[in-house]
Design an enzyme around this catalytic site. Structure first.
Site, mmCIF file in Angstrom:
data_model
loop_
_atom_site.group_PDB
_atom_site.id
_atom_site.type_symbol
_atom_site.label_atom_id
_atom_site.label_comp_id
_atom_site.label_asym_id
_atom_site.label_seq_id
_atom_site.Cartn_x
_atom_site.Cartn_y
_atom_site.Cartn_z
ATOM 1 N N TYR A 48 -2.132 -10.606 3.937
ATOM 2 C CA TYR A 48 -2.260 -9.229 4.407
ATOM 3 C C TYR A 48 -3.721 -8.964 4.769
ATOM 4 O O TYR A 48 -4.589 -8.943 3.891
ATOM 5 C CB TYR A 48 -1.784 -8.297 3.291
ATOM 6 C CG TYR A 48 -1.758 -6.821 3.609
ATOM 7 C CD1 TYR A 48 -1.907 -6.323 4.896
ATOM 8 C CD2 TYR A 48 -1.547 -5.897 2.585
ATOM 9 C CE1 TYR A 48 -1.869 -4.966 5.155
ATOM 10 C CE2 TYR A 48 -1.498 -4.541 2.828
ATOM 11 C CZ TYR A 48 -1.664 -4.076 4.109
ATOM 12 O OH TYR A 48 -1.624 -2.734 4.361
ATOM 13 N N ARG A 86 -9.077 -1.169 4.314
ATOM 14 C CA ARG A 86 -8.930 -0.937 2.873
ATOM 15 C C ARG A 86 -9.669 -1.970 2.028
ATOM 16 O O ARG A 86 -10.009 -1.691 0.884
ATOM 17 C CB ARG A 86 -7.446 -0.920 2.480
ATOM 18 C CG ARG A 86 -6.715 0.339 2.948
ATOM 19 C CD ARG A 86 -5.290 0.376 2.412
ATOM 20 N NE ARG A 86 -4.571 1.557 2.883
ATOM 21 C CZ ARG A 86 -4.464 2.698 2.210
ATOM 22 N NH1 ARG A 86 -5.052 2.817 1.045
ATOM 23 N NH2 ARG A 86 -3.771 3.713 2.714
ATOM 24 N N LYS A 133 0.266 -10.480 7.878
ATOM 25 C CA LYS A 133 0.446 -9.070 8.242
ATOM 26 C C LYS A 133 -0.896 -8.620 8.798
ATOM 27 O O LYS A 133 -1.869 -8.435 8.062
ATOM 28 C CB LYS A 133 0.855 -8.225 7.032
ATOM 29 C CG LYS A 133 0.998 -6.735 7.356
ATOM 30 C CD LYS A 133 1.293 -5.917 6.114
ATOM 31 C CE LYS A 133 1.351 -4.420 6.462
ATOM 32 N NZ LYS A 133 1.550 -3.577 5.257
ATOM 33 N N THR A 162 0.831 -1.205 0.000
ATOM 34 C CA THR A 162 0.000 0.000 0.000
ATOM 35 C C THR A 162 0.861 1.249 0.000
ATOM 36 O O THR A 162 0.623 2.191 -0.769
ATOM 37 C CB THR A 162 -0.909 0.009 1.247
ATOM 38 O OG1 THR A 162 -1.669 -1.183 1.280
ATOM 39 C CG2 THR A 162 -1.832 1.212 1.236
ATOM 40 N N TYR A 220 -13.029 -5.451 -2.310
ATOM 41 C CA TYR A 220 -14.252 -5.157 -3.057
ATOM 42 C C TYR A 220 -15.154 -6.379 -3.226
ATOM 43 O O TYR A 220 -16.346 -6.325 -2.981
ATOM 44 C CB TYR A 220 -13.950 -4.538 -4.442
ATOM 45 C CG TYR A 220 -15.203 -3.988 -5.103
ATOM 46 C CD1 TYR A 220 -15.719 -2.759 -4.720
ATOM 47 C CD2 TYR A 220 -15.878 -4.713 -6.073
ATOM 48 C CE1 TYR A 220 -16.881 -2.265 -5.287
ATOM 49 C CE2 TYR A 220 -17.039 -4.234 -6.650
ATOM 50 C CZ TYR A 220 -17.538 -3.011 -6.256
ATOM 51 O OH TYR A 220 -18.692 -2.524 -6.819
ATOM 52 N N ILE A 229 5.610 -5.131 9.454
ATOM 53 C CA ILE A 229 5.775 -4.513 8.137
ATOM 54 C C ILE A 229 5.303 -3.079 8.322
ATOM 55 O O ILE A 229 4.117 -2.822 8.515
ATOM 56 C CB ILE A 229 4.990 -5.254 7.049
ATOM 57 C CG1 ILE A 229 5.559 -6.671 6.878
ATOM 58 C CG2 ILE A 229 5.062 -4.491 5.726
ATOM 59 C CD1 ILE A 229 4.824 -7.530 5.868
#
Length: 293
Positions: free
Chosen positions: A133, A138, A162, A44, A107, A204
């Protein structure tokens, strides 16, 4: 595969709208000199969402080449399209990355069964270590520990997560579900130290773009049972962590890299725009107080 310590979610420098390869190589070299434990291109913070596939492959290749095996490279290779994720993961493997960072499909909001099949399909085509992740802010989907365990059981390539929810209860349950040997990495700079205490092995990080030594040293201090030093470093980074999210990441961190002279300037691709003028003095003040400037 083991992950341990501080991994930087690398910002990607642009010049005239294109990847600034020289600045990127210099940045990677500085990160390694500062003692970072690993590098994560095309996450990101690296603005992977606005890189073409060709650019993404090039950024990963540059990172691997510059690292020269001195630190691990975990390459961002995920997508909400399974077919696209397979292609990106193949690119990461071809470039020589040590592992692939695989975001949960955004999405689409797949069911737990859909998540398992997504990662199984990628692994069937490209077998390499996966770092899953989980960033529901997000993606619109929170990968619960029980569902992560389903993926771990079905896809042996899954060696780490993560965890970017900032929820320590959920993080602790990851270790409970997946075992003490599973690699739990923080994806939330605000909670790195407490996450280490519940079984995490590293982070991270966004803030390690500008404070790689502090983040790496904090992890090392914790592992060495020097909890006072670890706490001191955590407290030192706390106001900088907040500043890195005064606007959408990676706007503040890339602006900071520009202010520090590491990047020539802070160029972004739409729909990301530069830091608002009223926030620039606040950001500089935080950087000065932290001794970065």
């Amino acid at each position: 595969m083991e992950f341990r310590g501080a991994y930087t979610a690398l910002s990607t420098p642009f010049a005239n709208g294109e990847i600034d390869e020289t600045a990127y190589r210099d940045f990677i070299e500085w990160q390694i000199e500062q003692g970072i434990d690993g590098l994560v291109p095309c996450g990101t913070t690296g603005e992977a969402a606005t890189l073409t596939h060709e650019e993404q492959g090039r950024v990963i290749k540059i990172c691997v080449e510059q690292a020269k095996g001195r630190v691990q490279v975990v390459a961002g290779a995920g997508s909400n399209s399974t077919k696209e994720a397979i292609a990106l993961t193949q690119m990461a493997k071809d470039a020589g990355a040590d592992a692939a960072l695989q975001i949960t499909p955004y999405y689409n909001k797949p069911t737990p069964g859909g998540l398992v099949e997504h990662f199984k399909a990628i692994a069937a085509e490209v077998s390499m270590p996966f770092v899953i992740y989980n960033v529901p802010g997000r993606t619109g989907l929170n990968l619960l520990p029980a569902h992560l365990k389903m993926i771990v059981d079905a896809v042996p390539e899954t060696v780490a997560v993560k965890e970017a929810t900032g929820d320590l209860n959920q993080a602790a349950q990851v270790i409970e579900q997946c075992g003490k040997n599973f690699n739990l990495l923080s994806g939330d700079d605000f909670t790195v130290l407490p996450l280490l205490a519940v079984g995490g092995v590293g982070v991270i990080s966004v803030v390690s773009n500008i404070m790689p030594k502090a983040m790496s040293d904090m992890c090392k201090a914790f592992f060495n049972k020097d909890h006072e030093t670890a706490l001191d470093l955590s407290l030192k980074m706390a106001p900088v962590n907040r500043a890195m999210f005064m606007e959408t990441n990676p706007i503040p961190v890339k602006t900071s890299l520009s202010i520090m002279g590491i990047f020539k300037d802070a160029q972004f691709r739409l729909p990301i725009v530069p830091l608002q003028d009223e926030n620039k003095p606040k950001l500089k003040s935080v950087l000065k107080t932290a001794g970065i400037l």
